[in-house]
Design a protein around this motif. Structure first.
Motif, short mmCIF file in Angstrom:
data_model
loop_
_atom_site.label_atom_id
_atom_site.label_comp_id
_atom_site.label_asym_id
_atom_site.label_seq_id
_atom_site.Cartn_x
_atom_site.Cartn_y
_atom_site.Cartn_z
N LYS A 269 0.83 -1.21 0.00
CA LYS A 269 0.00 0.00 0.00
C LYS A 269 0.87 1.26 0.00
N HIS A 270 1.98 1.15 -0.77
CA HIS A 270 2.91 2.26 -1.02
C HIS A 270 3.65 2.73 0.21
N ARG A 271 3.78 1.85 1.20
CA ARG A 271 4.72 2.16 2.28
C ARG A 271 6.13 2.13 1.69
N PRO A 272 7.01 3.04 2.06
CA PRO A 272 8.31 3.18 1.39
C PRO A 272 9.23 1.97 1.60
N ILE A 273 10.08 1.77 0.63
CA ILE A 273 11.13 0.75 0.71
C ILE A 273 12.47 1.45 0.54
N PHE A 274 13.37 1.15 1.45
CA PHE A 274 14.73 1.67 1.38
C PHE A 274 15.60 0.58 0.73
N MET A 275 16.29 0.91 -0.37
CA MET A 275 17.07 -0.08 -1.10
C MET A 275 18.49 0.43 -1.34
N VAL A 276 19.45 -0.45 -1.14
CA VAL A 276 20.86 -0.12 -1.41
C VAL A 276 21.42 -1.19 -2.33
N ASP A 277 21.92 -0.75 -3.47
CA ASP A 277 22.53 -1.67 -4.44
C ASP A 277 24.05 -1.47 -4.40
N LEU A 278 24.74 -2.39 -3.75
CA LEU A 278 26.19 -2.30 -3.62
C LEU A 278 26.93 -3.08 -4.70
N ALA A 279 26.19 -3.62 -5.64
CA ALA A 279 26.80 -4.50 -6.65
C ALA A 279 27.26 -3.72 -7.87
N VAL A 280 28.32 -4.22 -8.48
CA VAL A 280 28.79 -3.74 -9.77
C VAL A 280 29.12 -4.97 -10.61
N PRO A 281 28.34 -5.25 -11.69
CA PRO A 281 27.21 -4.50 -12.25
C PRO A 281 26.02 -4.47 -11.28
N ARG A 282 25.04 -3.66 -11.60
CA ARG A 282 23.90 -3.44 -10.72
C ARG A 282 23.10 -4.72 -10.47
N ASP A 283 22.60 -4.85 -9.25
CA ASP A 283 21.64 -5.90 -8.91
C ASP A 283 20.20 -5.43 -9.11
N ILE A 284 19.98 -4.12 -8.97
CA ILE A 284 18.63 -3.55 -9.03
C ILE A 284 18.54 -2.66 -10.28
N GLU A 285 17.51 -2.87 -11.07
CA GLU A 285 17.37 -2.07 -12.29
C GLU A 285 17.31 -0.58 -11.93
N PRO A 286 18.06 0.25 -12.65
CA PRO A 286 18.12 1.69 -12.30
C PRO A 286 16.77 2.39 -12.39
N GLU A 287 15.84 1.87 -13.22
CA GLU A 287 14.52 2.49 -13.35
C GLU A 287 13.74 2.47 -12.04
N VAL A 288 14.12 1.58 -11.12
CA VAL A 288 13.44 1.49 -9.83
C VAL A 288 13.55 2.82 -9.07
#
Length: 428
Positions: A269-288
């Protein structure tokens, strides 16, 4: 032979470009062998690949830099020109200075961070396993480890840094008032996730989970923190459960896509999510990052939180740089001496050949019954003539006056180093 370094890091290249040149531990050995097969004149090569940098260290002269750039650009799927715009090339003492600064944590995004030294040692082990390390690179890296040890023991460089893990916790604390009310998901089970989990565990979150491709490894890490272990394949269906997601895997493609995050936000219900992508290459699509209820940070974003300022920091850096410079000068001296080794070996071989010829001739003379004194005289004269023949020929052939004078000085320095006068005690 010299050494050179070809690389790109967090100060010269954006995250997505660095991702093209990231190598996992399993990829290093075949990549090193592939480089040496392509550039056969480069017998020594090592690759350092972390989230902040990819660096190629080569034991060869600068003439191989262009072929090395072309090879690395091909591996990353970019043009050589694009790579050159974001890469640096350092040779000899400059390459050693860079390696020493990297090992000491002075070239890191987090000043003085200790993880890079372990990563550098792993790179050396991989090069040894692949059979591509060689004497020059071995010497340079071993000296870099010794310098790093002295820097850490003699300066306060490490005490003025905030790790990536601590920075992630700080950011999460700014978004959520009390981390004890939050659920944290760690994606991956490597060294960085271990470090981040340690920092978050100290804040006693409501629940923690570790998602990993290999369940057994995930269970081992989860067990240390009283966390739940889950399969990576279950991540999309369970993403909505977690307020904080920290990801750092060796995947070559994103494992958390835009669609999965959108579905998770809808369930939350749109409660916020805090995300950290420490991977190179990315683990999380940048569009997120464009989603209004997601706070996504990359390894580069965290750089603004790892500033440690003040006079103590600058004093520690200056002290560390002095230690590094001493190490560099020592390595350059060793490298220069190593360059003379082939000539020294050739001279020794030539002298042994001359000695063998004269001894053989002396034995024949003795076998014929010649006087021993005459044989010794002939032996010494034959050796002397052979040793001086080339020098005399060069002196006689020198037509230019300046050339003759310079050659005469060299000959005097080599052959007339001791005074012809007898010692003082013998003149009485």
């Amino acid at each position: 032979m010299s050494v050179f370094a070809l690389g790109l890091n967090h100060t010269t290249a954006p995250l997505d470009l660095r991702g093209r040149f990231a190598f996992s531990a399993e990829q290093l050995a075949p990549t090193l062998r592939g480089f040496r097969e392509r550039l056969q004149r480069a017998s020594e090569v090592a690759i350092v690949s972390t989230c902040n940098r990819t660096e190629l260290y080569v034991g060869a002269n600068r003439g191989l830099v262009t072929p090395a750039v072309d090879w690395l650009a091909g591996v990353g799927g970019v043009s050589p020109q694009t790579l050159r715009e974001h890469a640096y090339v350092l040779e000899g003492g400059a390459a050693a200075r860079h390696a020493f600064r990297v090992a000491s944590g002075l070239d890191s995004m987090v000043l003085g961070e200790p993880q890079i030294l372990g990563q550098l040692k792993q790179a050396v082990r991989e090069a040894e396993t692949a059979g591509t390390l060689g004497g020059s690179l071995h010497q340079m890296f071993q000296r870099s480890f010794a310098v790093a040890k002295e820097v850490r023991s003699s300066t306060e460089i490490g005490s003025h840094s905030i790790s990536m893990a601590a920075a992630a916790v700080r950011l999460a604390s700014q978004l959520f008032e009390d981390l004890r009310e939050n659920k944290v998901l760690f994606v991956g089970a490597g060294e960085m996730i271990d470090l981040v989990a340690t920092h978050f565990a100290a804040r006693h979150p409501r629940a923690m989970a570790v998602a990993n491709r290999t369940l057994e490894r995930g269970e081992k890490l989860a067990g240390r923190f009283g966390a739940e272990a889950m399969r990576l394949a279950d991540l999309p269906s369970r993403l909505a459960e977690f307020d904080i997601v920290i990801s750092c895997t060796a995947s070559t493609l994103p494992i958390i896509g835009l669609g999965a995050v959108e579905r998770a936000l809808k369930q939350r219900k749109h409660r916020p999510i805090f995300m950290v992508d420490l991977a190179v290459p990315r683990d999380i699509e940048p569009e997120v990052a464009r989603l209004s209820d997601v706070y996504l940070y990359t390894v580069d974003d965290l750089s603004t939180l790892v500033q440690s300022a003040g006079e103590k920091r600058q004093a520690a850096v200056e002290q560390a740089e002095a230690i590094i410079e001493t190490g560099v000068q020592s390595f350059v001296h060793w490298l220069d001496q190593r360059g003379s080794v082939p000539l020294i070996q050739a001279l020794q071989t030539q002298a042994d050949d001359w000695r063998a010829i004269e001894i053989a001739r002396a034995r024949k003379m003795l076998a014929k019954g010649d006087n021993v004194e005459a044989v010794l005289e002939a032996l010494s004269r034959g050796l002397t003539q052979k040793m001086l023949h080339g020098t005399m020929a060069e002196l006689n052939a020198a037509a230019d006056g300046d050339q003759r004078a310079q050659l005469a000085q060299t000959v005097s320095r080599l052959f007339l180093r001791q005074s012809a006068r007898p010692p003082v005690d013998d003149q009485r």
